[in-house]
Scaffold this motif. Structure first.
Motif, short mmCIF file in Angstrom:
data_model
loop_
_atom_site.label_atom_id
_atom_site.label_comp_id
_atom_site.label_asym_id
_atom_site.label_seq_id
_atom_site.Cartn_x
_atom_site.Cartn_y
_atom_site.Cartn_z
N ASP A 3 0.40 -1.23 0.03
CA ASP A 3 0.02 0.21 0.30
C ASP A 3 0.62 1.36 -0.17
O ASP A 3 2.27 1.37 0.26
CB ASP A 3 -1.18 0.07 1.00
CG ASP A 3 -0.39 -0.04 2.18
OD1 ASP A 3 0.83 -0.10 2.42
OD2 ASP A 3 -0.92 -0.05 3.62
N THR A 4 0.38 2.44 0.22
CA THR A 4 0.88 3.64 -0.30
C THR A 4 2.26 3.79 1.15
O THR A 4 2.95 4.63 1.36
CB THR A 4 0.30 4.97 0.04
OG1 THR A 4 -0.98 4.75 -1.43
CG2 THR A 4 0.69 6.25 -0.15
N THR A 6 3.46 1.43 3.26
CA THR A 6 4.76 0.03 2.65
C THR A 6 5.70 1.18 1.94
O THR A 6 6.41 1.12 2.38
CB THR A 6 3.89 -0.47 2.42
OG1 THR A 6 2.96 -1.50 3.61
CG2 THR A 6 5.96 -2.01 1.99
N THR A 7 5.33 2.20 0.78
CA THR A 7 6.01 2.05 -0.04
C THR A 7 7.13 2.96 0.53
O THR A 7 7.62 3.75 0.42
CB THR A 7 5.58 2.86 -1.67
OG1 THR A 7 4.45 2.00 -1.98
CG2 THR A 7 6.56 3.26 -2.28
#
Length: 173
Positions: A3-4, A6-7
């Motif tokens: 998901d955003t 984690t990135t």
């Protein structure tokens, strides 16, 4: 799966690691600076300097006994041990290997083994492999015959060269 958040964490971790490495490099350079340092108006290198006298030819040997004196008392048994350095490329049984056979090499004409492909550096040399010529070649093969295929760097010890030549003379028939 990603998901955003984690990135963002992965990118933040990489940037943080890069920042720590840069700061560590900067700190190490400040602590262990090896470049020139300005002291007032003069530029001084931070190191100990050792005066080394310049020699004219660069690699002159120390004065010692001549090859002829050492060769007169050479030990063929000690030369057999020195031949261990030659054994990887040369044989004494009359068969060529990477290099030509050394059976009877002492006082043989230079580049005289008929079934060996010598380099142009050796075929252009005149004369025979007398002990003095072998001494010069074994001391610095590339200096004696520039362009030789022999990759051996040479034997710096005059005693080793004399002993090896005495061994080749005694073993070479």
């Amino acid at each position: 799966m990603f998901d955003t958040m984690t990135t963002t964490k992965v990118v933040g971790g990489l940037c943080g690691t890069f920042l720590v490495l840069l700061l560590g490099k900067w700190a190490a350079e400040e602590i262990y600076h090896v470049g020139a340092v300005a002291h007032g108006d003069e530029e001084v290198a931070q190191a100990y300097s050792i005066d080394v006298p310049e020699s004219g030819a660069g690699g002159e040997e120390e004065a010692g006994p001549s090859f002829e004196e050492v060769f007169a008392s050479a030990d063929a048994a000690a030369g057999e041990r020195v031949f261990g350095k030659c054994r990887a490329c040369h044989k004494l049984d009359g068969a060529n290997a990477t290099g030509p056979h050394l059976d009877g090499v002492v006082n043989r004409d230079i580049a005289a083994v008929g079934d060996y492909a010598y380099s142009e550096a050796l075929t252009s040399l005149e004369g025979a492999w007398d002990p003095a010529a072998l001494d010069g070649f074994l001391h610095d093969p590339r200096g004696y015959a520039p362009g030789t295929k022999m990759s051996f760097s040479g034997l710096p010890s005059v005693e080793d060269r004399a002993n090896l030549i005495a061994y080749l003379e005694s073993a070479g028939g």
